[in-house]
Design a protein around this motif. Structure first.
Motif, PDB file in Angstrom:
ATOM      1  N   ILE A  69      -1.624  24.429  -8.716  1.00  0.00           N
ATOM      2  CA  ILE A  69      -0.302  24.603  -8.095  1.00  0.00           C
ATOM      3  C   ILE A  69      -0.001  23.495  -7.089  1.00  0.00           C
ATOM      4  O   ILE A  69       0.966  22.750  -7.235  1.00  0.00           O
ATOM      5  N   ILE A  70      -0.823  23.341  -6.028  1.00  0.00           N
ATOM      6  CA  ILE A  70      -0.512  22.361  -4.985  1.00  0.00           C
ATOM      7  C   ILE A  70      -1.021  20.967  -5.335  1.00  0.00           C
ATOM      8  O   ILE A  70      -0.664  19.986  -4.668  1.00  0.00           O
ATOM      9  N   GLU A  71      -1.873  20.844  -6.369  1.00  0.00           N
ATOM     10  CA  GLU A  71      -2.412  19.559  -6.813  1.00  0.00           C
ATOM     11  C   GLU A  71      -3.077  18.824  -5.650  1.00  0.00           C
ATOM     12  O   GLU A  71      -3.913  19.391  -4.962  1.00  0.00           O
ATOM     13  N   CYS A  72      -2.669  17.570  -5.359  1.00  0.00           N
ATOM     14  CA  CYS A  72      -3.297  16.807  -4.276  1.00  0.00           C
ATOM     15  C   CYS A  72      -2.452  16.802  -3.012  1.00  0.00           C
ATOM     16  O   CYS A  72      -2.668  15.978  -2.109  1.00  0.00           O
ATOM     17  N   ALA A  73      -1.506  17.729  -2.920  1.00  0.00           N
ATOM     18  CA  ALA A  73      -0.655  17.779  -1.733  1.00  0.00           C
ATOM     19  C   ALA A  73      -1.447  18.097  -0.473  1.00  0.00           C
ATOM     20  O   ALA A  73      -1.008  17.796   0.633  1.00  0.00           O
ATOM     21  N   TYR A  74      -2.632  18.695  -0.623  1.00  0.00           N
ATOM     22  CA  TYR A  74      -3.448  19.022   0.543  1.00  0.00           C
ATOM     23  C   TYR A  74      -3.939  17.773   1.279  1.00  0.00           C
ATOM     24  O   TYR A  74      -4.350  17.838   2.436  1.00  0.00           O
ATOM     25  N   CYS A  75      -3.893  16.610   0.604  1.00  0.00           N
ATOM     26  CA  CYS A  75      -4.315  15.361   1.251  1.00  0.00           C
ATOM     27  C   CYS A  75      -3.252  14.819   2.203  1.00  0.00           C
ATOM     28  O   CYS A  75      -3.555  13.999   3.074  1.00  0.00           O
ATOM     29  N   ARG A 119      -0.801  14.459   5.183  1.00  0.00           N
ATOM     30  CA  ARG A 119      -0.768  14.908   6.572  1.00  0.00           C
ATOM     31  C   ARG A 119       0.527  14.514   7.273  1.00  0.00           C
ATOM     32  O   ARG A 119       0.571  14.420   8.494  1.00  0.00           O
ATOM     33  N   GLY A 120       1.575  14.253   6.495  1.00  0.00           N
ATOM     34  CA  GLY A 120       2.866  13.932   7.086  1.00  0.00           C
ATOM     35  C   GLY A 120       3.207  12.464   7.097  1.00  0.00           C
ATOM     36  O   GLY A 120       4.331  12.095   7.446  1.00  0.00           O
ATOM     37  N   ASP A 121       2.276  11.587   6.730  1.00  0.00           N
ATOM     38  CA  ASP A 121       2.532  10.146   6.738  1.00  0.00           C
ATOM     39  C   ASP A 121       2.061   9.573   5.404  1.00  0.00           C
ATOM     40  O   ASP A 121       0.865   9.435   5.163  1.00  0.00           O
ATOM     41  N   LEU A 122       2.995   9.219   4.538  1.00  0.00           N
ATOM     42  CA  LEU A 122       2.654   8.769   3.191  1.00  0.00           C
ATOM     43  C   LEU A 122       1.918   7.434   3.209  1.00  0.00           C
ATOM     44  O   LEU A 122       0.985   7.226   2.433  1.00  0.00           O
ATOM     45  N   LYS A 123       2.317   6.529   4.094  1.00  0.00           N
ATOM     46  CA  LYS A 123       1.662   5.233   4.161  1.00  0.00           C
ATOM     47  C   LYS A 123       0.185   5.386   4.530  1.00  0.00           C
ATOM     48  O   LYS A 123      -0.692   4.779   3.904  1.00  0.00           O
ATOM     49  N   GLN A 124      -0.090   6.197   5.551  1.00  0.00           N
ATOM     50  CA  GLN A 124      -1.474   6.405   5.965  1.00  0.00           C
ATOM     51  C   GLN A 124      -2.282   7.115   4.886  1.00  0.00           C
ATOM     52  O   GLN A 124      -3.492   6.903   4.760  1.00  0.00           O
ATOM     53  N   LEU A 125      -1.619   7.975   4.097  1.00  0.00           N
ATOM     54  CA  LEU A 125      -2.312   8.626   2.988  1.00  0.00           C
ATOM     55  C   LEU A 125      -2.843   7.600   2.009  1.00  0.00           C
ATOM     56  O   LEU A 125      -4.015   7.616   1.631  1.00  0.00           O
ATOM     57  N   PHE A 126      -1.988   6.647   1.587  1.00  0.00           N
ATOM     58  CA  PHE A 126      -2.410   5.632   0.635  1.00  0.00           C
ATOM     59  C   PHE A 126      -3.458   4.697   1.231  1.00  0.00           C
ATOM     60  O   PHE A 126      -4.383   4.271   0.543  1.00  0.00           O
ATOM     61  N   ILE A 127      -3.318   4.367   2.505  1.00  0.00           N
ATOM     62  CA  ILE A 127      -4.308   3.489   3.155  1.00  0.00           C
ATOM     63  C   ILE A 127      -5.672   4.166   3.182  1.00  0.00           C
ATOM     64  O   ILE A 127      -6.702   3.549   2.874  1.00  0.00           O
ATOM     65  N   SER A 128      -5.702   5.451   3.535  1.00  0.00           N
ATOM     66  CA  SER A 128      -6.977   6.170   3.602  1.00  0.00           C
ATOM     67  C   SER A 128      -7.589   6.349   2.218  1.00  0.00           C
ATOM     68  O   SER A 128      -8.812   6.223   2.049  1.00  0.00           O
ATOM     69  N   LEU A 129      -6.755   6.622   1.209  1.00  0.00           N
ATOM     70  CA  LEU A 129      -7.279   6.776  -0.146  1.00  0.00           C
ATOM     71  C   LEU A 129      -7.807   5.447  -0.682  1.00  0.00           C
ATOM     72  O   LEU A 129      -8.804   5.414  -1.421  1.00  0.00           O
ATOM     73  N   ASN A 130      -7.154   4.339  -0.338  1.00  0.00           N
ATOM     74  CA  ASN A 130      -7.641   3.029  -0.756  1.00  0.00           C
ATOM     75  C   ASN A 130      -9.012   2.734  -0.172  1.00  0.00           C
ATOM     76  O   ASN A 130      -9.908   2.216  -0.859  1.00  0.00           O
ATOM     77  N   LYS A 131      -9.216   3.065   1.097  1.00  0.00           N
ATOM     78  CA  LYS A 131     -10.515   2.841   1.730  1.00  0.00           C
ATOM     79  C   LYS A 131     -11.614   3.683   1.072  1.00  0.00           C
ATOM     80  O   LYS A 131     -12.765   3.257   0.972  1.00  0.00           O
ATOM     81  N   LYS A 132     -11.253   4.863   0.599  1.00  0.00           N
ATOM     82  CA  LYS A 132     -12.237   5.774   0.024  1.00  0.00           C
ATOM     83  C   LYS A 132     -12.499   5.511  -1.449  1.00  0.00           C
ATOM     84  O   LYS A 132     -13.650   5.582  -1.908  1.00  0.00           O
ATOM     85  N   TYR A 133     -11.434   5.155  -2.217  1.00  0.00           N
ATOM     86  CA  TYR A 133     -11.573   5.086  -3.668  1.00  0.00           C
ATOM     87  C   TYR A 133     -11.398   3.687  -4.250  1.00  0.00           C
ATOM     88  O   TYR A 133     -11.606   3.490  -5.453  1.00  0.00           O
ATOM     89  N   GLY A 134     -10.969   2.713  -3.448  1.00  0.00           N
ATOM     90  CA  GLY A 134     -10.852   1.356  -3.967  1.00  0.00           C
ATOM     91  C   GLY A 134      -9.427   0.983  -4.356  1.00  0.00           C
ATOM     92  O   GLY A 134      -8.462   1.683  -4.043  1.00  0.00           O
ATOM     93  N   ILE A 156      -7.940   0.720  -7.316  1.00  0.00           N
ATOM     94  CA  ILE A 156      -7.257   1.451  -8.386  1.00  0.00           C
ATOM     95  C   ILE A 156      -7.851   2.856  -8.436  1.00  0.00           C
ATOM     96  O   ILE A 156      -9.062   3.037  -8.594  1.00  0.00           O
ATOM     97  N   TYR A 157      -7.000   3.840  -8.246  1.00  0.00           N
ATOM     98  CA  TYR A 157      -7.452   5.236  -8.238  1.00  0.00           C
ATOM     99  C   TYR A 157      -6.290   6.103  -8.708  1.00  0.00           C
ATOM    100  O   TYR A 157      -5.201   5.600  -9.021  1.00  0.00           O
ATOM    101  N   GLU A 158      -6.504   7.396  -8.773  1.00  0.00           N
ATOM    102  CA  GLU A 158      -5.456   8.293  -9.251  1.00  0.00           C
ATOM    103  C   GLU A 158      -5.250   9.444  -8.287  1.00  0.00           C
ATOM    104  O   GLU A 158      -6.160   9.838  -7.541  1.00  0.00           O
ATOM    105  N   ILE A 159      -4.032   9.953  -8.291  1.00  0.00           N
ATOM    106  CA  ILE A 159      -3.701  11.118  -7.484  1.00  0.00           C
ATOM    107  C   ILE A 159      -2.665  11.924  -8.260  1.00  0.00           C
ATOM    108  O   ILE A 159      -1.800  11.362  -8.933  1.00  0.00           O
ATOM    109  N   GLN A 160      -2.760  13.230  -8.211  1.00  0.00           N
ATOM    110  CA  GLN A 160      -1.864  14.080  -8.976  1.00  0.00           C
ATOM    111  C   GLN A 160      -0.888  14.771  -8.039  1.00  0.00           C
ATOM    112  O   GLN A 160      -1.273  15.499  -7.125  1.00  0.00           O
TER     113      GLN A 160
END
Length: 540
Positions: free
Chosen positions: A49-55, A57-72, A74-78
């Motif tokens: 239902i919520i997919e990856c919305a739990y990641c 925290r109100g700031d889309l730019k910081q979400l992508f920056i943090s995911l890049n640091k963790k996953y490299g 090229i990565y995927e998010i649903q």
């Protein structure tokens, strides 16, 4: 009939078991589809239902920056019921932006939410500024700086100063600019902001001022609400209490904006029908109405048969897209330029020297495109601000044909998200990427020298060199590229350069609190929430 009787005989516990069974089947199907997906990439585990919305925290730019640091890179998010491949390295985006290789790709697949928000209107702005004279600045008699100068300067000629919020000011300022340049109509959004600063009110009818203020706020709400309609399913938007209320507020703003635009379009159509032998207005609205008609100077019957004249809904979508691109993004970019200039006085002095060398400061000047095009260092400042703090956070592409990206073969209809914030600071392509340095884009104005690539990292292998060359070219994508490059890019640069000359060339602008962090909010774009400044005349 049989099912009706069956459900009538069910108890509450039976209903509970039935719902639980359906949910169990949904969860099994959800994870079966997830774990059997092709080209498994790293990324956060989606939840039903919520997919990856739990990641988020109100700031889309910081979400992508943090995911890049963790996953490299090229990565995927649903999100929104769709698998999204996020690209964070310049070398991966060449096929999307190269004019030679990129096919015409839409930004996203059909979205019921976007159809609901925009009533099926699809816009493709077509702006050609050519060698124009920049005469679309709002009426200066109600410019806050000039008004406050009159109010604060006493008979002894004492120097005046104004403290104001640049973010609010320039959202209205750029709104007036884009309304005049696209529709040729007057707007009173500056009058509404002036009334909040001055005890002497602008002599406009209250209804005009209030409508203009509501229009600007409505545009901002539509931009901020796009993500809500793009990523959340209809059930959530229509029935979850808090989200339903927010969605309804956005739809009310949309209806108000559409009503105003429809009136403007209808009025212009009537004017065009009346005017027969006189020259028509030279603006985007008029061009859209007469396109592929006999009033079009480039009219050809065969073209009209293939591409009929645009409907009012299509014209409205065009104008609305221009408002989105020309109001919010331009105002935010100029606010960010101001913030960095105030923090880097040596850059500011170099900018002022360039402005003074082209525009005379002892008399009123006319902003002409040929003069603005000489402001190479000012343009370098704009590009460096956009590099270090991009207004747009992501660029989406949705190829309709199979495509190879990142060493993987992807089927048609794969959703790609290009992370601009990370690409513009990628350590493999930028020297000291966290440092603000406009000279990256200025260095003797040599072609592509502004990219400041770390050449010492290049390897001898030919393929590595070719990949680095591709990465170098696409490590800065301020306006996208290829067939879908931003059609309003020239107008956007003209607007920001004009504001730099007009504001910094005449006035000294300082931050009220130099130590205060920049207040921003990031969704699909990064918006400046507040920028308090002190303005006074330059001592020339």
């Amino acid at each position: 009939m049989f099912l009706h009787k069956y459900f009538e005989n069910l108890s509450f516990v039976d209903y509970f078991h039935l719902v639980a069974l359906f949910f169990l089947f949904y969860v099994i199907q959800f994870y079966y589809k997830y774990f059997t997906r092709p080209n498994k990439l790293p990324g956060p585990l989606p939840l039903p239902i919520i997919e990856c919305a739990y990641c988020f925290r109100g700031d889309l730019k910081q979400l992508f920056i943090s995911l890049n640091k963790k996953y490299g890179d090229i990565y995927e998010i649903q999100l929104g019921g769709r698998r999204r491949i996020v690209l964070s390295s310049p070398e991966f985006v060449e096929k999307f932006f190269s004019t030679k290789r990129a096919i015409f790709m839409p930004r996203a697949p059909f979205s019921q939410g976007m159809k609901e928000l925009f009533k099926s209107g699809k816009g493709l702005a077509s702006i050609n500024v050519g060698n124009l004279i920049v005469n679309f600045l709002p009426e200066q008699s109600y410019h806050p700086i000039l008004i406050m100068k009159q109010l604060n300067a006493n008979s002894d000629g004492e120097e005046w100063a104004l403290e104001t919020d640049f973010s609010k000011w320039f959202h209205r300022f750029t709104h007036e600019m884009i309304v005049v340049s696209t529709t040729g109509e007057r707007c009173y959004s500056m009058g509404s902001y002036y009334n909040t600063l001055s005890p002497i009110k602008a002599p406009y009818p209250d209804a005009l001022v209030e409508d203009s203020d509501r229009f600007v706020k409505g545009i901002n709400q539509l931009i901020a609400g796009t993500g809500l309609f793009a990523f959340l399913p209809p059930f959530v938007r229509h029935y979850v209490p808090f989200i339903r209320g927010k969605a309804n507020e956005i739809l009310k703003d949309r209806d108000f904006i559409f009503e105003k635009l429809d009136k403007i379009i209808k009025k212009r159509r009537q004017e065009i029908e009346v005017i027969q032998n006189e020259d028509l207005k030279n603006d985007m609205l008029t061009s859209s109405i007469i396109a592929n008609t006999k009033r079009d100077v480039n009219y050809k019957k065969i073209v009209e048969e293939i591409f009929p004249p645009m409907t009012d809904i299509e014209i409205r979508a065009n104008i609305l897209e221009a408002f989105f691109a020309g109001t919010d993004t331009t105002a935010n970019l100029f606010s960010f330029v101001t913030y960095y200039l105030c923090h880097y006085p040596e850059v500011k002095q170099k900018m002022l020297a360039e402005i003074d060398s082209i525009f005379s400061q002892n008399s009123s000047f006319q902003l002409i495109y040929s003069d603005l095009s000489k402001l190479k260092y000012c343009e370098a400042i704009i590009k460096e601000v956009e590099r270090i703090l991009p207004v747009a956070n992501i660029v989406a592409r949705y190829p309709s044909e199979p495509i190879e990206v990142g060493g993987y073969q992807w089927p048609a209809d794969t959703q790609f998200q290009i992370d601009l914030a990370t690409i513009h600071r990628h350590k493999n392509y930028w020297t000291n990427p966290e440092i603000f340095d406009p000279d990256r884009f200025f260095l003797d104005n040599k072609s592509e020298s502004y990219l400041n690539v770390k050449n010492d990292d290049l390897k001898d292998d030919h393929n590595e060199k070719e990949n680095q060359k591709i990465g170098q070219k696409y490590s800065f994508i301020m306006f996208g590229g290829g067939i879908r490059i931003c059609p309003g890019r020239k107008l956007a640069m003209i607007e920001v350069l004009s504001l730099m000359v007009y504001v910094f060339g005449k006035y000294n602008v300082e931050l009220i609190d130099i130590e205060a962090p920049l207040k921003t909010k990031s969704s699909l774009i990064t918006s400046c929430q507040e920028l308090m400044v002190k303005i006074k005349p330059r001592n020339l």
